[in-house]
Design a protein around this motif. Structure first.
Motif, PDB file in Angstrom:
ATOM      1  N   VAL A  11     -10.871  57.623 107.157  1.00 18.32           N
ATOM      2  CA  VAL A  11     -10.180  57.784 108.441  1.00 18.32           C
ATOM      3  C   VAL A  11      -9.543  56.461 108.865  1.00 18.32           C
ATOM      4  O   VAL A  11      -8.360  56.398 109.201  1.00 18.32           O
ATOM      5  CB  VAL A  11     -11.150  58.292 109.536  1.00 18.32           C
ATOM      6  CG1 VAL A  11     -10.484  58.268 110.907  1.00 18.32           C
ATOM      7  CG2 VAL A  11     -11.647  59.687 109.199  1.00 18.32           C
ATOM      8  N   ALA A  12     -10.318  55.386 108.838  1.00 18.87           N
ATOM      9  CA  ALA A  12      -9.840  54.091 109.330  1.00 18.87           C
ATOM     10  C   ALA A  12      -8.674  53.553 108.504  1.00 18.87           C
ATOM     11  O   ALA A  12      -7.720  52.998 109.059  1.00 18.87           O
ATOM     12  CB  ALA A  12     -10.985  53.088 109.340  1.00 18.87           C
ATOM     13  N   ARG A  13      -8.710  53.713 107.215  1.00 21.53           N
ATOM     14  CA  ARG A  13      -7.649  53.172 106.355  1.00 21.53           C
ATOM     15  C   ARG A  13      -6.291  53.818 106.609  1.00 21.53           C
ATOM     16  O   ARG A  13      -5.265  53.240 106.292  1.00 21.53           O
ATOM     17  CB  ARG A  13      -8.024  53.338 104.891  1.00 21.53           C
ATOM     18  CG  ARG A  13      -9.031  52.311 104.438  1.00 21.53           C
ATOM     19  CD  ARG A  13      -9.232  52.410 102.966  1.00 21.53           C
ATOM     20  NE  ARG A  13     -10.111  51.339 102.505  1.00 21.53           N
ATOM     21  CZ  ARG A  13     -10.655  51.312 101.315  1.00 21.53           C
ATOM     22  NH1 ARG A  13     -10.417  52.281 100.453  1.00 21.53           N
ATOM     23  NH2 ARG A  13     -11.435  50.312 100.967  1.00 21.53           N
ATOM     24  N   GLU A  88     -18.247  65.156 110.860  1.00 24.05           N
ATOM     25  CA  GLU A  88     -17.018  64.471 110.448  1.00 24.05           C
ATOM     26  C   GLU A  88     -15.925  64.541 111.512  1.00 24.05           C
ATOM     27  O   GLU A  88     -15.218  63.561 111.750  1.00 24.05           O
ATOM     28  CB  GLU A  88     -16.515  65.029 109.121  1.00 24.05           C
ATOM     29  CG  GLU A  88     -15.408  64.200 108.525  1.00 24.05           C
ATOM     30  CD  GLU A  88     -15.068  64.597 107.112  1.00 24.05           C
ATOM     31  OE1 GLU A  88     -14.184  63.939 106.541  1.00 24.05           O
ATOM     32  OE2 GLU A  88     -15.668  65.552 106.575  1.00 24.05           O
ATOM     33  N   ASP A  89     -15.782  65.672 112.177  1.00 24.06           N
ATOM     34  CA  ASP A  89     -14.756  65.806 113.215  1.00 24.06           C
ATOM     35  C   ASP A  89     -15.026  64.868 114.387  1.00 24.06           C
ATOM     36  O   ASP A  89     -14.107  64.231 114.913  1.00 24.06           O
ATOM     37  CB  ASP A  89     -14.662  67.250 113.717  1.00 24.06           C
ATOM     38  CG  ASP A  89     -14.080  68.200 112.684  1.00 24.06           C
ATOM     39  OD1 ASP A  89     -13.388  67.725 111.756  1.00 24.06           O
ATOM     40  OD2 ASP A  89     -14.318  69.409 112.799  1.00 24.06           O
ATOM     41  N   GLU A  90     -16.276  64.789 114.801  1.00 25.73           N
ATOM     42  CA  GLU A  90     -16.625  63.910 115.917  1.00 25.73           C
ATOM     43  C   GLU A  90     -16.417  62.445 115.537  1.00 25.73           C
ATOM     44  O   GLU A  90     -15.880  61.659 116.321  1.00 25.73           O
ATOM     45  CB  GLU A  90     -18.079  64.153 116.332  1.00 25.73           C
ATOM     46  CG  GLU A  90     -18.471  63.432 117.588  1.00 25.73           C
ATOM     47  CD  GLU A  90     -19.836  63.840 118.089  1.00 25.73           C
ATOM     48  OE1 GLU A  90     -20.032  63.762 119.313  1.00 25.73           O
ATOM     49  OE2 GLU A  90     -20.694  64.228 117.275  1.00 25.73           O
ATOM     50  N   MET A  91     -16.826  62.075 114.322  1.00 22.74           N
ATOM     51  CA  MET A  91     -16.614  60.706 113.850  1.00 22.74           C
ATOM     52  C   MET A  91     -15.130  60.373 113.844  1.00 22.74           C
ATOM     53  O   MET A  91     -14.724  59.300 114.289  1.00 22.74           O
ATOM     54  CB  MET A  91     -17.218  60.539 112.452  1.00 22.74           C
ATOM     55  CG  MET A  91     -16.928  59.203 111.790  1.00 22.74           C
ATOM     56  SD  MET A  91     -15.346  59.077 110.897  1.00 22.74           S
ATOM     57  CE  MET A  91     -15.519  60.288 109.621  1.00 22.74           C
ATOM     58  N   THR A  92     -14.310  61.287 113.362  1.00 24.88           N
ATOM     59  CA  THR A  92     -12.869  61.062 113.308  1.00 24.88           C
ATOM     60  C   THR A  92     -12.313  60.798 114.700  1.00 24.88           C
ATOM     61  O   THR A  92     -11.547  59.858 114.915  1.00 24.88           O
ATOM     62  CB  THR A  92     -12.160  62.271 112.651  1.00 24.88           C
ATOM     63  OG1 THR A  92     -12.639  62.413 111.321  1.00 24.88           O
ATOM     64  CG2 THR A  92     -10.651  62.093 112.641  1.00 24.88           C
TER      65      THR A  92
END
Length: 115
Positions: A11-13, A88-92
């Protein structure tokens, strides 16, 4: 399944102006000199940028998921989350919102909140 460092990295990249650094065994993502996300060396906690005025409510609402920053980080817009408690959705969403705090609005507008 807990969120992994590789999922966070993916996500970050993709976020403009992001760079990844390994500092004192912590993976950190930043824009310029501003760190917007960091993973503890044991890969159990994710620290991320979050408005100071809202963090008490976030932690109070879900104390099994979110923690206040360590005392030395209380002066920053920062909060922590247990990776095992995030999907994963929450982390994103958390990563993108933390990144948005660090970039100009016209850059922020280039990235939708959901993927």
């Amino acid at each position: 399944m807990p969120v992994t460092v590789d999922q966070i990295r993916a996500v970050a990249r993709e976020l403009p102006r992001t760079s990844e650094h390994l500092i004192r065994d912590q993976v950190k993502f930043r824009v310029g000199q501003i760190v917007y996300a960091a993973i503890t060396p044991d890969e159990t906690l994710l620290g991320f940028g979050f408005p100071k005025e809202e963090r008490e409510a976030l932690v109070a609402a879900e104390p099994d998921k979110f923690l206040l920053p360590i005392p030395s980080d209380m002066r920053f817009n920062w909060v922590r989350a247990r990776l095992a408690a995030l999907d994963e959705d929450e982390m994103t969403e958390l990563i993108i919102e933390a990144w948005r705090m660090c970039v100009p609005k016209k850059i922020s507008a280039l990235v939708p909140l959901t993927r």
